[in-house]
Design a protein around this motif. Structure first.
Motif, PDB file in Angstrom:
ATOM      1  N   PHE A  30       0.849  -1.193   0.000  1.00 53.25           N
ATOM      2  CA  PHE A  30       0.000   0.000   0.000  1.00 53.25           C
ATOM      3  C   PHE A  30       0.884   1.242   0.000  1.00 53.25           C
ATOM      4  O   PHE A  30       1.867   1.324   0.743  1.00 53.25           O
ATOM      5  CB  PHE A  30      -0.912   0.025   1.219  1.00 53.25           C
ATOM      6  CG  PHE A  30      -2.036  -0.973   1.182  1.00 53.25           C
ATOM      7  CD1 PHE A  30      -2.453  -1.620   2.341  1.00 53.25           C
ATOM      8  CD2 PHE A  30      -2.701  -1.256   0.004  1.00 53.25           C
ATOM      9  CE1 PHE A  30      -3.496  -2.535   2.322  1.00 53.25           C
ATOM     10  CE2 PHE A  30      -3.749  -2.174  -0.031  1.00 53.25           C
ATOM     11  CZ  PHE A  30      -4.146  -2.811   1.133  1.00 53.25           C
ATOM     12  N   ASP A  31       0.529   2.210  -0.843  1.00 53.95           N
ATOM     13  CA  ASP A  31       1.342   3.422  -0.912  1.00 53.95           C
ATOM     14  C   ASP A  31       0.517   4.702  -0.877  1.00 53.95           C
ATOM     15  O   ASP A  31       1.020   5.788  -1.190  1.00 53.95           O
ATOM     16  CB  ASP A  31       2.233   3.392  -2.158  1.00 53.95           C
ATOM     17  CG  ASP A  31       1.428   3.187  -3.450  1.00 53.95           C
ATOM     18  OD1 ASP A  31       2.048   2.886  -4.470  1.00 53.95           O
ATOM     19  OD2 ASP A  31       0.191   3.323  -3.405  1.00 53.95           O
ATOM     20  N   TYR A  32      -0.732   4.580  -0.505  1.00 55.36           N
ATOM     21  CA  TYR A  32      -1.574   5.762  -0.390  1.00 55.36           C
ATOM     22  C   TYR A  32      -2.654   5.496   0.647  1.00 55.36           C
ATOM     23  O   TYR A  32      -3.270   4.431   0.639  1.00 55.36           O
ATOM     24  CB  TYR A  32      -2.192   6.115  -1.745  1.00 55.36           C
ATOM     25  CG  TYR A  32      -2.742   7.515  -1.779  1.00 55.36           C
ATOM     26  CD1 TYR A  32      -4.111   7.749  -1.753  1.00 55.36           C
ATOM     27  CD2 TYR A  32      -1.894   8.617  -1.795  1.00 55.36           C
ATOM     28  CE1 TYR A  32      -4.609   9.035  -1.770  1.00 55.36           C
ATOM     29  CE2 TYR A  32      -2.380   9.908  -1.808  1.00 55.36           C
ATOM     30  CZ  TYR A  32      -3.741  10.115  -1.795  1.00 55.36           C
ATOM     31  OH  TYR A  32      -4.225  11.384  -1.799  1.00 55.36           O
ATOM     32  N   PHE A  33      -2.847   6.463   1.552  1.00 52.84           N
ATOM     33  CA  PHE A  33      -3.730   6.243   2.697  1.00 52.84           C
ATOM     34  C   PHE A  33      -4.679   7.432   2.841  1.00 52.84           C
ATOM     35  O   PHE A  33      -4.357   8.436   3.468  1.00 52.84           O
ATOM     36  CB  PHE A  33      -2.901   6.044   3.965  1.00 52.84           C
ATOM     37  CG  PHE A  33      -1.943   4.888   3.851  1.00 52.84           C
ATOM     38  CD1 PHE A  33      -0.665   5.078   3.343  1.00 52.84           C
ATOM     39  CD2 PHE A  33      -2.317   3.615   4.242  1.00 52.84           C
ATOM     40  CE1 PHE A  33       0.221   4.015   3.214  1.00 52.84           C
ATOM     41  CE2 PHE A  33      -1.452   2.541   4.128  1.00 52.84           C
ATOM     42  CZ  PHE A  33      -0.169   2.747   3.613  1.00 52.84           C
ATOM     43  N   PRO A  34      -5.881   7.318   2.277  1.00 51.68           N
ATOM     44  CA  PRO A  34      -6.872   8.397   2.413  1.00 51.68           C
ATOM     45  C   PRO A  34      -7.832   8.150   3.577  1.00 51.68           C
ATOM     46  O   PRO A  34      -8.008   7.012   4.026  1.00 51.68           O
ATOM     47  CB  PRO A  34      -7.619   8.324   1.080  1.00 51.68           C
ATOM     48  CG  PRO A  34      -7.569   6.875   0.709  1.00 51.68           C
ATOM     49  CD  PRO A  34      -6.278   6.329   1.280  1.00 51.68           C
ATOM     50  N   TRP A  35      -8.423   9.207   4.037  1.00 50.41           N
ATOM     51  CA  TRP A  35      -9.513   9.138   5.006  1.00 50.41           C
ATOM     52  C   TRP A  35     -10.757   9.711   4.339  1.00 50.41           C
ATOM     53  O   TRP A  35     -10.703  10.757   3.698  1.00 50.41           O
ATOM     54  CB  TRP A  35      -9.195   9.951   6.260  1.00 50.41           C
ATOM     55  CG  TRP A  35      -8.193   9.298   7.164  1.00 50.41           C
ATOM     56  CD1 TRP A  35      -6.841   9.384   7.100  1.00 50.41           C
ATOM     57  CD2 TRP A  35      -8.484   8.473   8.296  1.00 50.41           C
ATOM     58  NE1 TRP A  35      -6.263   8.655   8.106  1.00 50.41           N
ATOM     59  CE2 TRP A  35      -7.247   8.088   8.858  1.00 50.41           C
ATOM     60  CE3 TRP A  35      -9.662   8.010   8.901  1.00 50.41           C
ATOM     61  CZ2 TRP A  35      -7.150   7.269   9.990  1.00 50.41           C
ATOM     62  CZ3 TRP A  35      -9.573   7.209  10.028  1.00 50.41           C
ATOM     63  CH2 TRP A  35      -8.323   6.840  10.551  1.00 50.41           C
ATOM     64  N   LEU A  46     -13.769  12.355   0.314  1.00 55.79           N
ATOM     65  CA  LEU A  46     -12.362  12.419   0.721  1.00 55.79           C
ATOM     66  C   LEU A  46     -12.141  13.583   1.675  1.00 55.79           C
ATOM     67  O   LEU A  46     -12.518  14.719   1.407  1.00 55.79           O
ATOM     68  CB  LEU A  46     -11.473  12.572  -0.507  1.00 55.79           C
ATOM     69  CG  LEU A  46      -9.978  12.646  -0.231  1.00 55.79           C
ATOM     70  CD1 LEU A  46      -9.463  11.328   0.335  1.00 55.79           C
ATOM     71  CD2 LEU A  46      -9.208  13.015  -1.497  1.00 55.79           C
ATOM     72  N   LEU A  47     -11.475  13.280   2.783  1.00 55.39           N
ATOM     73  CA  LEU A  47     -11.197  14.286   3.806  1.00 55.39           C
ATOM     74  C   LEU A  47      -9.746  14.742   3.736  1.00 55.39           C
ATOM     75  O   LEU A  47      -9.446  15.920   3.653  1.00 55.39           O
ATOM     76  CB  LEU A  47     -11.503  13.680   5.184  1.00 55.39           C
ATOM     77  CG  LEU A  47     -11.464  14.578   6.398  1.00 55.39           C
ATOM     78  CD1 LEU A  47     -12.534  15.652   6.304  1.00 55.39           C
ATOM     79  CD2 LEU A  47     -11.668  13.738   7.660  1.00 55.39           C
ATOM     80  N   ILE A  48      -8.849  13.805   3.777  1.00 50.12           N
ATOM     81  CA  ILE A  48      -7.422  14.083   3.787  1.00 50.12           C
ATOM     82  C   ILE A  48      -6.713  12.781   3.451  1.00 50.12           C
ATOM     83  O   ILE A  48      -7.259  11.699   3.671  1.00 50.12           O
ATOM     84  CB  ILE A  48      -6.988  14.631   5.173  1.00 50.12           C
ATOM     85  CG1 ILE A  48      -5.540  15.087   5.178  1.00 50.12           C
ATOM     86  CG2 ILE A  48      -7.255  13.595   6.270  1.00 50.12           C
ATOM     87  CD1 ILE A  48      -5.129  15.783   6.487  1.00 50.12           C
ATOM     88  N   ALA A  49      -5.493  12.884   2.895  1.00 50.50           N
ATOM     89  CA  ALA A  49      -4.781  11.677   2.504  1.00 50.50           C
ATOM     90  C   ALA A  49      -3.285  11.879   2.697  1.00 50.50           C
ATOM     91  O   ALA A  49      -2.794  13.016   2.741  1.00 50.50           O
ATOM     92  CB  ALA A  49      -5.085  11.319   1.056  1.00 50.50           C
ATOM     93  N   ILE A  50      -2.560  10.759   2.806  1.00 47.49           N
ATOM     94  CA  ILE A  50      -1.129  10.829   3.050  1.00 47.49           C
ATOM     95  C   ILE A  50      -0.414   9.716   2.309  1.00 47.49           C
ATOM     96  O   ILE A  50      -0.998   8.658   2.047  1.00 47.49           O
ATOM     97  CB  ILE A  50      -0.841  10.745   4.575  1.00 47.49           C
ATOM     98  CG1 ILE A  50       0.576  11.218   4.901  1.00 47.49           C
ATOM     99  CG2 ILE A  50      -1.064   9.323   5.094  1.00 47.49           C
ATOM    100  CD1 ILE A  50       0.814  11.416   6.401  1.00 47.49           C
TER     101      ILE A  50
END
Lengths: 113, 116
Positions: A30-35, A46-50
């Motif tokens: 996994f290389d992308y982590f959204p909330w 989508l709220l924020i992602a890292i």
């Protein structure tokens, strides 16, 4: 097999308090982590992602903290407001997997006035 | 700009029937994906379509199928409905595979299916 574990299942905080939701993942690809934030009767938004090369990302009252070695990430909502009451989902994806997101189980947040 | 539109919003079917759900993506978005949302299993990926081709498929039985048209609109079909198929079916669109920001999907409000 659930690849993203989210806790707590529900959370009640007072207005002005800090809300903290935690997630853990298993797949190191996994290389992308959204909330995502979901209000009743609405689809998730989508709220924020890292990305894993960053340990923290802040947008307004929302902050993601990311710990790559522990395979954990968390959402902090500062100065929580009643309007933040919603269900929050963490998710993970691989850039090569297009729109395929693996979601956590969700956290129902209630902010009391 | 209009958001993702899903029809119908609510429907009731009986076991053994089949159902077709429709999704119109945001104008200009070429990728459409479908998710099933249930209280027990949460949000689960069904499939993704891009340029009328299925690009990715989740772990669902063959009773679940979909397609995408040349105007990017998409439909999903569930045949031989089972009680466990009762769920909120969400469609999401993005400008390209994975969106401009990977993982950024724009969801519709869903089609709530009840199977009796």
């Amino acid at each position: 097999q659930q690849q993203v574990k989210q806790s707590p299942q529900s959370l009640i905080v007072q207005k002005g308090g800090i809300s903290i939701i935690n997630c853990a993942y298993e797949n190191t690809a996994f290389d992308y982590f959204p909330w995502y934030q979901q209000f009743p009767g609405k689809g998730p938004a989508l709220l924020i992602a890292i990305r894993p090369d960053v340990s923290e990302k802040k947008e307004g009252r929302f902050t993601i903290s990311f710990n790559k070695s522990a395979k954990q990430f968390s959402l902090h909502i500062m100065d929580s407001q009643p309007g933040d009451s919603a269900t929050y989902f963490c998710a993970a994806s691989k850039e090569t997997s297009g729109s395929r997101l693996t979601f956590g189980e969700g956290t129902q947040l209630t902010v009391n006035p | 700009k209009a958001g993702v539109t899903q029809t119908p919003r609510y429907l009731i079917k009986t076991r053994g029937q089949q159902v077709t759900l429709s999704c119109s993506p945001i104008s200009g978005h070429r990728s459409v994906s479908w998710y099933q949302q249930t209280p027990g299993q949460g949000l689960q990926f069904l499939f993704e379509y891009f340029s009328e081709t299925q690009r990715n498929k989740g772990n669902f039985p063959g009773r679940f199928s979909g397609r995408q048209f040349s105007n990017s609109r998409s439909e999903m079909n569930v045949s031989t409905l089972e009680l466990g198929d009762s769920a909120l079916y969400l469609c999401a669109s993005s400008p390209a595979r994975g969106g401009l920001i990977p993982g950024e999907l724009f969801f519709g409000e869903g089609s709530r299916l009840t199977v009796l």
